[in-house]
Design a protein around this motif. Structure first.
Motif, PDB file in Angstrom:
ATOM      1  N   ILE A 135       0.915  -1.352  -0.042  1.00  0.00           N
ATOM      2  CA  ILE A 135       0.028  -0.213   0.029  1.00  0.00           C
ATOM      3  C   ILE A 135       0.822   1.318   0.018  1.00  0.00           C
ATOM      4  CG2 ILE A 135      -1.818   1.322   1.242  1.00  0.00           C
ATOM      5  CD1 ILE A 135      -2.731  -1.232   2.500  1.00  0.00           C
ATOM      6  N   GLY A 136       2.064   1.252   0.853  1.00  0.00           N
ATOM      7  CA  GLY A 136       2.730   2.280   1.045  1.00  0.00           C
ATOM      8  C   GLY A 136       3.468   2.609  -0.533  1.00  0.00           C
ATOM      9  N   PHE A 137       3.981   1.505  -1.041  1.00  0.00           N
ATOM     10  CA  PHE A 137       4.710   1.590  -2.392  1.00  0.00           C
ATOM     11  C   PHE A 137       3.916   2.231  -3.425  1.00  0.00           C
ATOM     12  CE2 PHE A 137       5.614  -0.105  -6.392  1.00  0.00           C
ATOM     13  CZ  PHE A 137       7.119   0.314  -6.535  1.00  0.00           C
ATOM     14  N   VAL A 165      -4.762   9.224  10.830  1.00  0.00           N
ATOM     15  CA  VAL A 165      -6.205   9.629  11.295  1.00  0.00           C
ATOM     16  C   VAL A 165      -7.082   8.516  10.591  1.00  0.00           C
ATOM     17  CG1 VAL A 165      -7.837  11.307  10.302  1.00  0.00           C
ATOM     18  CG2 VAL A 165      -5.523  12.011  10.654  1.00  0.00           C
ATOM     19  N   LEU A 166      -6.745   7.858   9.442  1.00  0.00           N
ATOM     20  CA  LEU A 166      -7.512   6.625   9.003  1.00  0.00           C
ATOM     21  C   LEU A 166      -7.606   5.468  10.032  1.00  0.00           C
ATOM     22  CD1 LEU A 166      -6.614   6.498   5.217  1.00  0.00           C
ATOM     23  CD2 LEU A 166      -8.802   7.342   6.181  1.00  0.00           C
ATOM     24  N   ALA A 167      -6.401   5.262  10.527  1.00  0.00           N
ATOM     25  CA  ALA A 167      -6.412   4.253  11.738  1.00  0.00           C
ATOM     26  C   ALA A 167      -7.151   4.524  12.666  1.00  0.00           C
ATOM     27  CB  ALA A 167      -4.926   4.062  12.024  1.00  0.00           C
ATOM     28  N   TYR A 168      -7.442   5.810  13.291  1.00  0.00           N
ATOM     29  CA  TYR A 168      -8.244   6.345  14.293  1.00  0.00           C
ATOM     30  C   TYR A 168      -9.709   6.095  13.728  1.00  0.00           C
ATOM     31  CZ  TYR A 168     -11.425   9.376  16.650  1.00  0.00           C
ATOM     32  OH  TYR A 168     -12.497   9.815  17.395  1.00  0.00           O
ATOM     33  N   PHE A 169     -10.161   6.163  12.784  1.00  0.00           N
ATOM     34  CA  PHE A 169     -11.331   6.011  12.441  1.00  0.00           C
ATOM     35  C   PHE A 169     -11.819   4.488  12.155  1.00  0.00           C
ATOM     36  CE2 PHE A 169     -11.446  10.574  10.801  1.00  0.00           C
ATOM     37  CZ  PHE A 169     -12.369  11.112  11.610  1.00  0.00           C
ATOM     38  N   THR A 179      -9.173  -8.071   6.862  1.00  0.00           N
ATOM     39  CA  THR A 179      -7.575  -8.365   7.100  1.00  0.00           C
ATOM     40  C   THR A 179      -6.988  -6.963   6.873  1.00  0.00           C
ATOM     41  OG1 THR A 179      -7.137  -8.268   4.763  1.00  0.00           O
ATOM     42  CG2 THR A 179      -7.695 -10.280   5.684  1.00  0.00           C
ATOM     43  N   ILE A 180      -7.646  -5.856   6.900  1.00  0.00           N
ATOM     44  CA  ILE A 180      -7.143  -4.496   7.013  1.00  0.00           C
ATOM     45  C   ILE A 180      -7.617  -3.606   8.320  1.00  0.00           C
ATOM     46  CG2 ILE A 180      -6.528  -2.403   6.030  1.00  0.00           C
ATOM     47  CD1 ILE A 180      -6.450  -3.867   3.330  1.00  0.00           C
ATOM     48  N   GLY A 181      -7.037  -3.492   9.014  1.00  0.00           N
ATOM     49  CA  GLY A 181      -7.742  -2.850  10.315  1.00  0.00           C
ATOM     50  C   GLY A 181      -6.901  -1.612  10.728  1.00  0.00           C
ATOM     51  N   SER A 182      -7.013  -0.856  11.723  1.00  0.00           N
ATOM     52  CA  SER A 182      -6.040   0.210  12.358  1.00  0.00           C
ATOM     53  C   SER A 182      -4.647  -0.058  12.609  1.00  0.00           C
ATOM     54  CB  SER A 182      -6.748   0.666  13.707  1.00  0.00           C
ATOM     55  OG  SER A 182      -6.571  -0.280  14.571  1.00  0.00           O
ATOM     56  N   ARG A 183      -4.180  -1.237  12.663  1.00  0.00           N
ATOM     57  CA  ARG A 183      -3.144  -1.568  12.924  1.00  0.00           C
ATOM     58  C   ARG A 183      -2.045  -1.581  11.486  1.00  0.00           C
ATOM     59  NH1 ARG A 183      -1.428  -7.238  15.964  1.00  0.00           N
ATOM     60  NH2 ARG A 183      -2.368  -7.852  14.214  1.00  0.00           N
ATOM     61  N   LEU A 185      -3.032   0.169   8.784  1.00  0.00           N
ATOM     62  CA  LEU A 185      -3.152   1.839   8.649  1.00  0.00           C
ATOM     63  C   LEU A 185      -1.875   2.461   9.320  1.00  0.00           C
ATOM     64  CD1 LEU A 185      -6.768   2.432   8.437  1.00  0.00           C
ATOM     65  CD2 LEU A 185      -5.269   2.332   6.386  1.00  0.00           C
ATOM     66  N   MET A 186      -1.761   1.981  10.502  1.00  0.00           N
ATOM     67  CA  MET A 186      -0.620   2.518  11.433  1.00  0.00           C
ATOM     68  C   MET A 186       0.790   2.060  10.672  1.00  0.00           C
ATOM     69  SD  MET A 186      -2.016   1.895  15.319  1.00  0.00           S
ATOM     70  CE  MET A 186      -0.532   2.896  16.069  1.00  0.00           C
ATOM     71  N   ALA A 187       0.774   0.956  10.207  1.00  0.00           N
ATOM     72  CA  ALA A 187       2.129   0.328   9.812  1.00  0.00           C
ATOM     73  C   ALA A 187       2.236   1.146   8.229  1.00  0.00           C
ATOM     74  CB  ALA A 187       1.620  -1.212   9.363  1.00  0.00           C
TER      75      ALA A 187
END
Length: 345
Positions: A135-137, A165-169, A179-183, A185-187
């Motif tokens: 995702i970051g790439f 911010v997305l991780a917060y929401f 499979t995609i959660g706040s953790r 998005l933090m990563a």
């Protein structure tokens, strides 16, 4: 970046993986709480720092490389440990035995990277790094295509904060993305922040080491968290983790000047995957010795990750064995590969 700088990243990974093992070894609560604030975020940040520019010329190759380096070992070792589960049960490593339905359930979660065996508890990191790096790439690649490069670093920093911010929401949303959660998005945030450090050639001054330590030291007295935090705690954790990452990068840069320390720590940093795979299993060896010395029942061996009543200072033995045995396995593997390569040549 030059060789020394890259080597300092290996040293940083060595420091972090040692702190991770110590955290699983029953170390003092304060030390564990402090380390939880930054040890895994630092891995994601360093991965972003090490993102090579050449990969932007071949996006497919990058994705394949990540699947080979992260998804493949996740599946391979998870299935190996799954097949060994009932054998390890009879050796008192586990207190439960699997049936046919259990195996089907476990295989599904392994293939989707949503679960693995207890002895591979640290493998959640591989899943999050796979998602974060891909995702970051592509987010970084999209920003690189902008015609006006003037505000590129600012935009990249904004994206990194945006992921938090997305991780917060995501953490407070009534629904979850599979499979995609706040953790995750933090990563992604740490990964893109790491790349920002790379492109801006940011180097944290050594003089900041003491101020960073003074900032981080009191935080565990009023806040405890990991990458599983939710709600507004995400922002407190994020700021704390960046301070901790700064400390690790400062220390690794200082240690890179000392050859003996540099070589050993950098080698440990390169063996991160093997320490991740084998450290929980290695801890069982210390537990077995504790059982023998204290005359405890053998079923205490299934205590995870360590025997709670092992003793006040046994965390040191757990930590040493948890790092040393996987490291030696990795070194042995490298030597065998080197010998085979020589024979082929």
């Amino acid at each position: 970046m030059d060789t020394t700088r890259n080597l300092s990243f290996d040293i940083a990974k060595g420091i972090i993986i040692i702190l991770m093992v110590l955290g699983h070894s029953g170390c003092p609560d304060y030390l564990n709480t402090v380390c939880y604030l930054f040890r895994m975020p630092c891995f994601f940040l360093i991965s972003g720092c090490l993102l090579n520019e050449k990969h932007f010329d071949n996006k497919t190759r990058f994705v394949k490389r990540k699947l080979k380096g992260l998804y493949k070992p996740f599946i391979k070792w998870s299935l190996i440990f799954l097949l060994l589960h009932n054998v390890l049960f009879h050796l008192h490593f586990y207190n439960n035995i699997y049936g046919f339905d259990d195996y089907k359930f476990k295989i599904f979660h392994i293939l989707t990277m949503t679960g693995t065996e207890q002895l591979l508890g640290g493998f959640w990191f591989l899943k999050e790094l796979l998602y974060a790096s891909i995702i970051g790439f592509f987010v970084i690649y999209s920003l690189k295509r902008l015609k006006d490069k003037k505000y590129y670093p600012i935009l990249l920093g904004g994206v990194s904060v945006g992921f938090i911010v997305l991780a917060y929401f995501a953490s407070i949303a009534p629904f979850k993305i599979p499979t995609i959660g706040s953790r995750t998005l933090m990563a992604c945030s740490y990964y893109t922040m790491g790349y920002l450090i790379r492109v801006t050639a940011l180097k944290i001054p050594k003089m900041m080491l003491i101020p960073f330590c003074l900032i981080l030291a009191p935080i565990p007295l009023f806040f405890q968290g990991s990458m599983d935090v939710v709600g507004t705690d995400i922002f407190i954790y994020y700021l704390s983790s960046l301070v901790g990452c700064g400390i690790v990068l400062c220390v690794s840069d200082i240690l890179s000047k000392y050859k003996r320390v540099t070589h050993r720590l950098s080698r440990i940093g390169q063996s991160t995957l093997y320490i991740l795979i084998f450290h929980f299993t290695s801890l069982k060896l210390v537990s077995l010795i504790v059982i023998y010395i204290k005359g405890l029942p053998i079923d205490q061996l299934s205590s995870f990750p360590i025997i709670p009543s092992a003793g006040k200072f046994t965390w040191i033995a757990y930590g040493l064995v948890g790092v040393l045995i996987p490291y030696l396995i990795w070194e042995s593997k490298k030597k065998v590969e080197s010998m085979l390569q020589v024979k082929r040549d």
